[in-house]
Write a protein that holds these residues in place. Structure first.
Motif, PDB file in Angstrom:
ATOM      1  N   ASP A  92       0.833  -1.203   0.000  1.00 52.42           N
ATOM      2  CA  ASP A  92       0.000   0.000   0.000  1.00 52.42           C
ATOM      3  C   ASP A  92       0.868   1.254   0.000  1.00 52.42           C
ATOM      4  O   ASP A  92       0.438   2.315   0.434  1.00 52.42           O
ATOM      5  N   ALA A  93       2.093   1.110  -0.496  1.00 44.38           N
ATOM      6  CA  ALA A  93       2.966   2.280  -0.631  1.00 44.38           C
ATOM      7  C   ALA A  93       2.347   3.271  -1.609  1.00 44.38           C
ATOM      8  O   ALA A  93       1.489   2.923  -2.421  1.00 44.38           O
ATOM      9  N   SER A  94       2.784   4.519  -1.537  1.00 39.62           N
ATOM     10  CA  SER A  94       2.208   5.583  -2.365  1.00 39.62           C
ATOM     11  C   SER A  94       3.030   5.801  -3.635  1.00 39.62           C
ATOM     12  O   SER A  94       4.264   5.884  -3.578  1.00 39.62           O
ATOM     13  N   PHE A  95       2.327   5.884  -4.765  1.00 36.21           N
ATOM     14  CA  PHE A  95       2.949   6.139  -6.054  1.00 36.21           C
ATOM     15  C   PHE A  95       2.037   6.991  -6.925  1.00 36.21           C
ATOM     16  O   PHE A  95       0.808   6.872  -6.824  1.00 36.21           O
ATOM     17  N   PRO A  96       2.586   7.813  -7.804  1.00 39.33           N
ATOM     18  CA  PRO A  96       1.797   8.316  -8.924  1.00 39.33           C
ATOM     19  C   PRO A  96       1.415   7.120  -9.790  1.00 39.33           C
ATOM     20  O   PRO A  96       2.214   6.187  -9.944  1.00 39.33           O
ATOM     21  N   LEU A  97       0.218   7.134 -10.362  1.00 35.53           N
ATOM     22  CA  LEU A  97      -0.229   5.946 -11.090  1.00 35.53           C
ATOM     23  C   LEU A  97      -1.207   6.300 -12.192  1.00 35.53           C
ATOM     24  O   LEU A  97      -1.849   7.350 -12.163  1.00 35.53           O
ATOM     25  N   PHE A  98      -1.300   5.410 -13.168  1.00 37.85           N
ATOM     26  CA  PHE A  98      -2.305   5.485 -14.218  1.00 37.85           C
ATOM     27  C   PHE A  98      -2.946   4.110 -14.371  1.00 37.85           C
ATOM     28  O   PHE A  98      -2.266   3.084 -14.258  1.00 37.85           O
ATOM     29  N   VAL A  99      -4.251   4.099 -14.622  1.00 36.47           N
ATOM     30  CA  VAL A  99      -4.964   2.874 -14.969  1.00 36.47           C
ATOM     31  C   VAL A  99      -5.501   3.041 -16.388  1.00 36.47           C
ATOM     32  O   VAL A  99      -6.151   4.044 -16.699  1.00 36.47           O
ATOM     33  N   THR A 100      -5.213   2.065 -17.242  1.00 35.69           N
ATOM     34  CA  THR A 100      -5.598   2.116 -18.655  1.00 35.69           C
ATOM     35  C   THR A 100      -6.450   0.908 -18.995  1.00 35.69           C
ATOM     36  O   THR A 100      -6.133  -0.217 -18.594  1.00 35.69           O
ATOM     37  N   TRP A 101      -7.531   1.130 -19.722  1.00 31.90           N
ATOM     38  CA  TRP A 101      -8.370   0.053 -20.238  1.00 31.90           C
ATOM     39  C   TRP A 101      -8.311   0.086 -21.758  1.00 31.90           C
ATOM     40  O   TRP A 101      -8.457   1.143 -22.377  1.00 31.90           O
ATOM     41  N   LYS A 102      -8.078  -1.082 -22.368  1.00 34.88           N
ATOM     42  CA  LYS A 102      -8.155  -1.235 -23.821  1.00 34.88           C
ATOM     43  C   LYS A 102      -9.204  -2.294 -24.121  1.00 34.88           C
ATOM     44  O   LYS A 102      -9.530  -3.127 -23.264  1.00 34.88           O
ATOM     45  N   ILE A 103      -9.683  -2.302 -25.356  1.00 39.95           N
ATOM     46  CA  ILE A 103     -10.794  -3.194 -25.682  1.00 39.95           C
ATOM     47  C   ILE A 103     -10.588  -3.850 -27.034  1.00 39.95           C
ATOM     48  O   ILE A 103     -10.045  -3.253 -27.972  1.00 39.95           O
ATOM     49  N   GLY A 104     -11.006  -5.121 -27.130  1.00 36.20           N
ATOM     50  CA  GLY A 104     -11.013  -5.841 -28.391  1.00 36.20           C
ATOM     51  C   GLY A 104      -9.662  -6.414 -28.790  1.00 36.20           C
ATOM     52  O   GLY A 104      -8.641  -6.201 -28.137  1.00 36.20           O
ATOM     53  N   ILE A 105      -9.662  -7.153 -29.904  1.00 38.15           N
ATOM     54  CA  ILE A 105      -8.446  -7.780 -30.397  1.00 38.15           C
ATOM     55  C   ILE A 105      -7.404  -6.744 -30.777  1.00 38.15           C
ATOM     56  O   ILE A 105      -6.203  -6.935 -30.571  1.00 38.15           O
ATOM     57  N   ASP A 106      -7.854  -5.609 -31.315  1.00 38.70           N
ATOM     58  CA  ASP A 106      -6.920  -4.575 -31.744  1.00 38.70           C
ATOM     59  C   ASP A 106      -6.537  -3.620 -30.628  1.00 38.70           C
ATOM     60  O   ASP A 106      -5.795  -2.657 -30.847  1.00 38.70           O
ATOM     61  N   LYS A 107      -7.008  -3.885 -29.416  1.00 40.15           N
ATOM     62  CA  LYS A 107      -6.609  -3.138 -28.218  1.00 40.15           C
ATOM     63  C   LYS A 107      -6.782  -1.630 -28.385  1.00 40.15           C
ATOM     64  O   LYS A 107      -5.867  -0.843 -28.149  1.00 40.15           O
ATOM     65  N   LYS A 108      -7.974  -1.222 -28.772  1.00 40.90           N
ATOM     66  CA  LYS A 108      -8.253   0.205 -28.857  1.00 40.90           C
ATOM     67  C   LYS A 108      -8.379   0.792 -27.458  1.00 40.90           C
ATOM     68  O   LYS A 108      -8.919   0.164 -26.549  1.00 40.90           O
ATOM     69  N   LEU A 109      -7.888   2.023 -27.300  1.00 39.33           N
ATOM     70  CA  LEU A 109      -7.989   2.687 -26.026  1.00 39.33           C
ATOM     71  C   LEU A 109      -9.456   2.856 -25.641  1.00 39.33           C
ATOM     72  O   LEU A 109     -10.270   3.301 -26.445  1.00 39.33           O
ATOM     73  N   ARG A 110      -9.781   2.491 -24.396  1.00 36.05           N
ATOM     74  CA  ARG A 110     -11.164   2.580 -23.901  1.00 36.05           C
ATOM     75  C   ARG A 110     -11.283   3.540 -22.720  1.00 36.05           C
ATOM     76  O   ARG A 110     -12.369   3.957 -22.365  1.00 36.05           O
ATOM     77  N   GLY A 111     -10.155   3.878 -22.141  1.00 35.43           N
ATOM     78  CA  GLY A 111     -10.151   4.820 -21.031  1.00 35.43           C
ATOM     79  C   GLY A 111      -8.802   4.819 -20.339  1.00 35.43           C
ATOM     80  O   GLY A 111      -8.180   3.768 -20.194  1.00 35.43           O
ATOM     81  N   CYS A 112      -8.350   5.995 -19.939  1.00 36.48           N
ATOM     82  CA  CYS A 112      -7.072   6.079 -19.221  1.00 36.48           C
ATOM     83  C   CYS A 112      -7.029   7.386 -18.448  1.00 36.48           C
ATOM     84  O   CYS A 112      -7.109   8.462 -19.031  1.00 36.48           O
ATOM     85  N   ILE A 113      -6.955   7.281 -17.152  1.00 36.20           N
ATOM     86  CA  ILE A 113      -6.813   8.449 -16.282  1.00 36.20           C
ATOM     87  C   ILE A 113      -5.834   8.085 -15.165  1.00 36.20           C
ATOM     88  O   ILE A 113      -5.804   6.954 -14.695  1.00 36.20           O
ATOM     89  N   GLY A 114      -5.033   9.064 -14.770  1.00 33.09           N
ATOM     90  CA  GLY A 114      -4.086   8.836 -13.689  1.00 33.09           C
ATOM     91  C   GLY A 114      -3.807  10.108 -12.939  1.00 33.09           C
ATOM     92  O   GLY A 114      -4.407  11.155 -13.194  1.00 33.09           O
ATOM     93  N   THR A 115      -2.894  10.021 -12.010  1.00 38.85           N
ATOM     94  CA  THR A 115      -2.514  11.163 -11.200  1.00 38.85           C
ATOM     95  C   THR A 115      -1.011  11.180 -10.998  1.00 38.85           C
ATOM     96  O   THR A 115      -0.377  10.121 -10.895  1.00 38.85           O
ATOM     97  N   PHE A 116      -0.446  12.380 -10.936  1.00 43.81           N
ATOM     98  CA  PHE A 116       0.966  12.526 -10.629  1.00 43.81           C
ATOM     99  C   PHE A 116       1.199  12.794  -9.148  1.00 43.81           C
ATOM    100  O   PHE A 116       2.330  12.940  -8.711  1.00 43.81           O
ATOM    101  N   ASP A 117       0.124  12.866  -8.386  1.00 44.55           N
ATOM    102  CA  ASP A 117       0.242  12.963  -6.934  1.00 44.55           C
ATOM    103  C   ASP A 117       0.324  11.552  -6.361  1.00 44.55           C
ATOM    104  O   ASP A 117      -0.562  10.733  -6.621  1.00 44.55           O
ATOM    105  N   PRO A 118       1.361  11.225  -5.586  1.00 43.37           N
ATOM    106  CA  PRO A 118       1.466   9.874  -5.029  1.00 43.37           C
ATOM    107  C   PRO A 118       0.268   9.526  -4.161  1.00 43.37           C
ATOM    108  O   PRO A 118      -0.125  10.307  -3.294  1.00 43.37           O
ATOM    109  N   LEU A 119      -0.324   8.354  -4.404  1.00 40.46           N
ATOM    110  CA  LEU A 119      -1.467   7.869  -3.637  1.00 40.46           C
ATOM    111  C   LEU A 119      -1.169   6.480  -3.100  1.00 40.46           C
ATOM    112  O   LEU A 119      -0.492   5.690  -3.773  1.00 40.46           O
TER     113      LEU A 119
END
Length: 262
Positions: A99-126
Motif C-alpha cells: 500500500d505504498a504511495s505512487f503516482p499511477l495510471f490505470v488504462t483500459w483497452k478493448i477488443g483484439i486490436d486493443k483500442k484505447l477505452r479509457g485512461c486516467i491517472g494522477t501525478f500525486d502519489p497515492l
C-alpha cells in the motif's frame, strides 16, 4: 450470479481475446470472489487524462520501485473493482500487495486490436489500495473522450496499471529517450496561460513518432491552437519519468478465477 457472469463472458472471451503476458510470477495472489447478484482516438494520440492540480509535483515522498512492486494482482484488483461497481456493490476486500504511495495510471483497452477505452491517472502519489480503487473507476467511467464502460464490454477488456517513478527535469524539450521515458510538459500558449500535458513512455514508440513529432502532438494535446513556434518550444518545461507496467486481459483474470474456484 458471479459464476453465471463469468461463464457467460468466457464463451465470448476465448474467441476474441488476445493474451499478453507482461510479467510471469510463480506465486500469484489468488483474487477474492467478488459478491455479485444476478443479473476515437488512436492509442497515444490522446493517451491519458491527468487528474490533479499539477503535472510537476514534488515526488520526494515516492518510495523506490523494487522488482516485486508491480504485480498482476494490481490489475486483477482493478477488474474486481470495476465489476463490483457495475453491479453497484463494493469490492469487499483489501488487496495484499503493498500500500505504498505512487503516482499511477490505470488504462483500459478493448477488443483484439486493443483500442484505447479509457485512461486516467494522477501525478500525486497515492496509497495503492485506494489509488487503484479510485482510478480503476475514474478511467473506465469518467474519461470524457469515451462513454462509460458497460457490463457487456467487460469480457473484451484489458487492464494496465502503470506506476510512475524516477522523475527528473529535462534540459530542453527533446532531452528524453523514446520508449524509455514518459514526459510531462508545461508551456506557454503565447496567448493567455501556461498549459500542461503528458504522454506515458509507450506512446511515441507505438505511434512511430520521433521526438519532434511527439512534442508537436503533445503541445496540441495540451490545448495549443496556434502553429508551433520556436518561442513556444523555448517556453517548455519538461520532466521525464519512467514507469513499471503490468497488463492483464479479462481472459487471464477469468482463468485465475477458475483456478481459484476449481
Amino acid at each position: 450470479g458471479f459464476i453465471k457472469l463469468l461463464l457467460h463472458s468466457s464463451k465470448k472471451t476465448y474467441s476474441t481475446s488476445h493474451i499478453h503476458h507482461t510479467h510471469t510470477h510463480t506465486h500469484m495472489q489468488q483474487p477474492r470472489q467478488v459478491p455479485i447478484p444476478n443479473h476515437n482516438n488512436a492509442m497515444g494520440v490522446k493517451e491519458c487524462e491527468q487528474d490533479g492540480a499539477s503535472l510537476l509535483p514534488n515526488h520526494t515522498e515516492q518510495p523506490p520501485l523494487h522488482p516485486s512492486t508491480i504485480l498482476p494482482e494490481m490489475c486483477y484488483f482493478c477488474f474486481d473493482v470495476l465489476i463490483s461497481y457495475l453491479y453497484k456493490q463494493d469490492v469487499g476486500y483489501s488487496p495484499s500487495f503493498t500500500d505504498a504511495s505512487f503516482p499511477l495510471f490505470v488504462t483500459w483497452k478493448i477488443g483484439i486490436d486493443k483500442k484505447l477505452r479509457g485512461c486516467i491517472g494522477t501525478f500525486d502519489p497515492l496509497p495503492l489500495h485506494k489509488g487503484l480503487r479510485d482510478y480503476s473507476i475514474k478511467s473506465s467511467m469518467e474519461d470524457t473522450r469515451f462513454h462509460p464502460v458497460t457490463l457487456g464490454e467487460v469480457h473484451k477488456l484489458e487492464c494496465s496499471v502503470s506506476l510512475l517513478t524516477n522523475f527528473t527535469p529535462g534540459g530542453d524539450c527533446y532531452d528524453w529517450e523514446i520508449g524509455v521515458h514518459g514526459i510531462t510538459i508545461e508551456f506557454s500558449d503565447g496567448v493567455k496561460k501556461r498549459r500542461k500535458a503528458t504522454y506515458l513512455p509507450e506512446v511515441a514508440l507505438e505511434q512511430g513518432w520521433d521526438r519532434v513529432e511527439t512534442i508537436t502532438s503533445l503541445l496540441k494535446k495540451g490545448g495549443l491552437k496556434t502553429p508551433v513556434t520556436q518561442p513556444i518550444l523555448d517556453s517548455i518545461s519538461l520532466t521525464r519519468y519512467q514507469t513499471e507496467k503490468c497488463r492483464v486481459s479479462y481472459r487471464e483474470y477469468l482463468d485465475l478465477w477458475y483456478n481459484k474456484n476449481s
